[in-house]
Scaffold this motif. Structure first.
Motif, PDB file in Angstrom:
ATOM      1  N   MET A 164     -18.211  -8.940   9.386  1.00 31.35           N
ATOM      2  CA  MET A 164     -17.357  -9.560  10.448  1.00 31.35           C
ATOM      3  C   MET A 164     -17.714 -10.005  11.777  1.00 31.35           C
ATOM      4  N   VAL A 218       9.990   3.351 -10.484  1.00 33.96           N
ATOM      5  CA  VAL A 218       9.339   2.106 -10.333  1.00 33.96           C
ATOM      6  C   VAL A 218      10.054   1.262 -11.471  1.00 33.96           C
ATOM      7  N   LEU A 226       0.068  -6.468  -4.726  1.00 31.30           N
ATOM      8  CA  LEU A 226      -0.834  -5.479  -4.939  1.00 31.30           C
ATOM      9  C   LEU A 226      -1.624  -5.946  -6.403  1.00 31.30           C
ATOM     10  N   ARG A 286      -3.181  11.971  -0.360  1.00 35.81           N
ATOM     11  CA  ARG A 286      -2.886  12.706  -1.752  1.00 35.81           C
ATOM     12  C   ARG A 286      -4.037  13.712  -2.080  1.00 35.81           C
ATOM     13  N   ARG A 322      -3.786 -12.682   2.263  1.00 36.46           N
ATOM     14  CA  ARG A 322      -3.745 -11.221   2.040  1.00 36.46           C
ATOM     15  C   ARG A 322      -3.570 -10.617   3.592  1.00 36.46           C
ATOM     16  N   ALA A 325      10.578  -1.669  -6.442  1.00 36.58           N
ATOM     17  CA  ALA A 325       9.181  -1.351  -6.676  1.00 36.58           C
ATOM     18  C   ALA A 325       8.149  -2.124  -7.256  1.00 36.58           C
ATOM     19  N   GLU A 326       8.656  -2.821  -8.147  1.00 33.45           N
ATOM     20  CA  GLU A 326       7.626  -3.950  -9.034  1.00 33.45           C
ATOM     21  C   GLU A 326       7.426  -5.002  -8.226  1.00 33.45           C
ATOM     22  N   GLU A 381       4.966  -4.370  -5.773  1.00 32.20           N
ATOM     23  CA  GLU A 381       3.520  -4.204  -6.364  1.00 32.20           C
ATOM     24  C   GLU A 381       3.088  -5.487  -6.802  1.00 32.20           C
ATOM     25  N   PHE A 425      -6.795  -1.677  -9.063  1.00 29.56           N
ATOM     26  CA  PHE A 425      -6.084  -0.322  -8.587  1.00 29.56           C
ATOM     27  C   PHE A 425      -5.466   0.218  -9.912  1.00 29.56           C
ATOM     28  N   ILE A 478      -7.477  -0.905   2.516  1.00 31.28           N
ATOM     29  CA  ILE A 478      -6.859  -1.304   1.201  1.00 31.28           C
ATOM     30  C   ILE A 478      -8.227  -2.114   0.341  1.00 31.28           C
ATOM     31  N   ALA A 506       3.107  -4.747   1.656  1.00 36.33           N
ATOM     32  CA  ALA A 506       2.447  -4.226   0.664  1.00 36.33           C
ATOM     33  C   ALA A 506       0.953  -4.331   0.965  1.00 36.33           C
ATOM     34  N   LEU A 507       0.429  -5.056   1.610  1.00 37.84           N
ATOM     35  CA  LEU A 507      -1.146  -5.412   1.645  1.00 37.84           C
ATOM     36  C   LEU A 507      -1.601  -4.754   3.058  1.00 37.84           C
ATOM     37  N   ASP A 508      -0.695  -4.150   3.678  1.00 33.43           N
ATOM     38  CA  ASP A 508      -1.129  -3.606   5.153  1.00 33.43           C
ATOM     39  C   ASP A 508      -1.624  -4.887   5.977  1.00 33.43           C
ATOM     40  N   PHE A 511      -5.298  -6.995  -5.849  1.00 31.24           N
ATOM     41  CA  PHE A 511      -6.019  -5.882  -6.182  1.00 31.24           C
ATOM     42  C   PHE A 511      -5.960  -5.086  -7.624  1.00 31.24           C
ATOM     43  N   LEU A 546      -1.737   4.719  -8.746  1.00 28.32           N
ATOM     44  CA  LEU A 546      -2.108   4.392  -7.348  1.00 28.32           C
ATOM     45  C   LEU A 546      -1.056   3.164  -6.893  1.00 28.32           C
ATOM     46  N   LYS A 595       5.503   2.734   0.629  1.00 32.65           N
ATOM     47  CA  LYS A 595       5.957   1.486   1.276  1.00 32.65           C
ATOM     48  C   LYS A 595       7.509   1.338   1.348  1.00 32.65           C
ATOM     49  N   LEU A 650       1.639   0.545  12.805  1.00 31.34           N
ATOM     50  CA  LEU A 650       0.514  -0.214  12.023  1.00 31.34           C
ATOM     51  C   LEU A 650      -0.201  -1.029  12.527  1.00 31.34           C
ATOM     52  N   ILE A 682       1.673   3.737  -3.802  1.00 31.17           N
ATOM     53  CA  ILE A 682       1.614   2.862  -2.914  1.00 31.17           C
ATOM     54  C   ILE A 682       3.052   2.208  -2.570  1.00 31.17           C
TER      55      ILE A 682
END
Lengths: 363, 261
Positions: B1, A93, B114, A61, B89, B107-108, B111, B121, A24, B166-168, B118, B125, B133, B200, B129
């Motif tokens: 890292m 959304v 995200l 995608r 994060r 959905a919001e 987001e 984005f 990400i 959301a952020l993996d 980020f 996108l 999710k 994951l 995402i």
């Protein structure tokens, strides 16, 4: 960390070959690079060490939309790609129903009409509640009513008194400035006396009570609705109208004229103090003059309006509280609505009263 | 890292000598806990033993009176909001009642993190995402534009999980995820967590009262009692300990029923 490479292959296509972590954190730049690599596209994952679902999504995608070919994916990466592909169900959304201005106006009109009808219905329900109580006086909750007297009335004395006192001074001061131009300062007393007793006393008190108690009614009852206390009451056999609404209504109706009288008194004191200090009218003269210029009907006008205002405030507050459903956000919305609605109705009624009292000769 | 030790060796959460108190009441004293990378650790304890307080301390919502907490190799105590941002994060949190933002659609809601981390984005996108999710969390796509108040309790938990993922994140905190769900819904949620953890490669910190969850998905269980973690082990090993609370908990009628299942 090795750079991402996009290079032409032997067949005239392009190979996109990211290295290191495809996660990400890099998704923004990878998405752009993918977009800038022309078709036909081959994505080589052999140099990817780590990939998360966002990275997998970008690959997925490209495969879905552009028919990209994926090479060099280890079994784990293939599994992740498969997982993401499985979850590919576009979801809406944003909320439905972006309406045009006309539709918005229509919805607002219908909503306002419904609220008004609902308020009338609620008025009816409280009347029925009063009738039931009249038939079963034992069910009347003295304790609840007395407690409301304290909250609505006694505890409001300080703030309403202070506000009225200051308003009395302001009216005196502003009036004197204007009247001095005609050398008619002494009429300041007429101005203070009549405006506070007839209009501002009850009106400002009503606005204060709406903000202080009407909002509290809506918030209290609304919270009780959310925590299902109101439902619990119903199932036990206690009528919420009798237990919650009627004590608040009675408290407002009884306390409003008393508070309004208190407000009038403090305004007159404030105005008198100003006259004494600034216009050098001694208190005794001020009181004598007040008695001459303020007719008794003014006091009646003020004191008749006050309980009606109190009733409207409590009714709107309890009604909005009862409308709360679902979530905590509604408590805030309905509390605001209660204050706006009650002040609006109070001002409309005040206008109606003004016309009424003029036409019966109480000028 | 810079990785000094191999990742599998270093604990992902390391709590040492933690002390929490509210006024005179001491909740934790000298509490130690290690969470290993890639495991699902269950945290159990009677009401009031401070399970949620422990979680809140680890994620930085509660400043402990004493002790150190390291998450993902970074000290968490006394860090400013900005400094802790990079660690925040890397984890996701599902609060007990979902804690979804009520003015945003599902959905919001997904987001929000995200957009926070980020912002560059594109919104397309971002929407994509959020969509996958939501689907991964086992919600139907139509739930995307519903408000939290329009969802059932189970769906709200799944929506909360979608936002937590959301952020993996590498690390997932779950506060009583199956509380208030019917047994079928709870079992489905358990399986969802298990499958997501495998897919994951998550580390899961799971606070629960649900014995079935413990047996079904936890690799190890940490038992909170007497103001500290009295044992961390597999359920089989815990059963052999003779602490009265542990015996009562796992060998009570409900515990035995869950073990038999």
């Amino acid at each position: 960390m090795a750079a991402t490479l996009a290079s032409p292959d032997r067949l005239g296509g392009n190979i996109f070959s990211p290295a290191g972590a495809l996660t990400i954190v890099r998704a923004g730049s990878v998405a752009r690079e993918l977009e800038n690599t022309p078709d036909p596209l081959t994505i080589d994952l052999s140099r990817v060490e780590r990939m998360d679902t966002v990275g997998a999504w970008l690959v997925h995608r490209s495969v879905r939309d552009r028919g990209a070919r994926v090479t060099g994916a280890s079994p784990e990466l293939q599994e992740l790609l498969r997982q993401v592909a499985q979850a590919d169900h576009p979801a809406p959304v944003r909320p439905e129903g972006e309406r045009g201005a006309v539709a918005e106006l229509g919805a607002w009109t219908i909503e306002s009409g419904r609220t008004l009808v609902g308020l009338l219905g609620f008025f009816g329900a409280t009347l029925i509640g009063f009738l039931n109580l009249a038939r079963h006086p034992k069910r009347f909750r003295y304790n609840a009513v007395v407690q409301r007297f304290d909250v609505v009335g006694v505890r409001a004395l300080g703030i309403i008194g202070l506000m009225s006192f200051l308003i009395g001074i302001v009216i005196g001061q502003q009036g004197a400035v204007q009247l001095q131009q005609f050398g008619a300062e002494v009429y300041t007393i007429n101005l203070i006396g009549r405006i506070t007793v007839r209009e501002l006393g009850p009106l400002m008190t009503a606005i204060m009570v709406a903000g202080r108690s009407g909002s509290a009614f809506a918030a209290q009852i609304g919270t009780m609705k959310i925590t299902e206390e109101v439902d619990a009451m119903r199932t036990i056999g206690v009528s919420p109208v009798e237990a919650l609404v009627i004590p608040r209504l009675i408290a407002s109706v009884v306390m409003m004229p008393l508070l309004a009288f208190w407000a009038m008194l403090l305004s007159l004191v404030g105005g008198g103090l100003f006259c004494w200090i600034s216009l050098e009218i001694p208190p005794l003269t001020y009181v004598q003059r007040l008695a001459e210029v303020v007719p008794a009907t003014d006091l009646w006008v003020g004191l008749i309006k006050a309980p009606v205002f109190g009733f409207i405030i409590a009714l709107a507050g309890c009604f909005q509280g009862m409308l709360v459903a679902n979530d905590a956000e509604q408590v805030g919305l309905k509390t605001t609505a209660a204050v706006v609605q009650s002040i609006f109705l109070v001002i409309i009624l005040d206008a109606v009263f003004a016309i009424f009292f003029s036409s019966i000769g109480w000028i | 890292m810079a990785v000094v030790r191999a990742d599998s060796e270093a604990p992902i959460i390391e709590v040492r000598g933690l002390e929490n108190r509210f006024g005179d009441q001491i909740v934790h004293q000298d509490l130690n806990l290690d969470v290993r990378r890639g495991e699902i650790i269950g945290v159990v304890g009677g009401s009031g033993t401070g399970k949620s307080v422990l979680m809140r301390s680890i994620i930085g919502l509660q400043t402990p009176a004493a002790g150190t907490i390291e998450v993902l190799g970074e000290n968490m105590v006394g860090r400013s909001e900005d400094e802790a941002k990079n660690i925040r994060r890397r984890w996701g949190i599902l609060f007990q009642n979902g804690a979804l933002f009520s003015t945003l659609t599902v959905a919001e809601n997904v987001e929000v993190p995200l957009r926070e981390y980020f912002p560059k984005f594109g919104s397309q996108l971002m929407d994509e995402i959020a969509s996958y999710k939501i689907s991964m969390s086992g919600l139907p796509a139509e739930a995307g534009n519903k408000y939290p108040s329009e969802l059932s309790g189970g769906m709200r938990k799944r929506a909360g999980l979608a936002r937590a993922l959301a952020l993996d994140p590498e690390l997932l905190f779950l506060d009583e995820p199956t509380a208030g769900l019917d047994p079928i819904g709870a079992q489905a949620f358990d399986q969802l967590i298990l499958s997501l953890q495998k897919k994951l490669e998550l580390t899961v910190f799971l606070i629960t009262h649900d014995l079935d969850s413990l047996y079904a998905i936890c690799d190890r269980v940490a038992v909170l009692a007497d103001r500290r973690v009295i044992a961390v082990d597999t359920i089989d090993r815990l059963l052999q300990m003779d602490h009265p609370w542990i015996q009562e908990y796992f060998n009570g009628p409900r515990g035995r029923a869950a073990a038999a299942a």
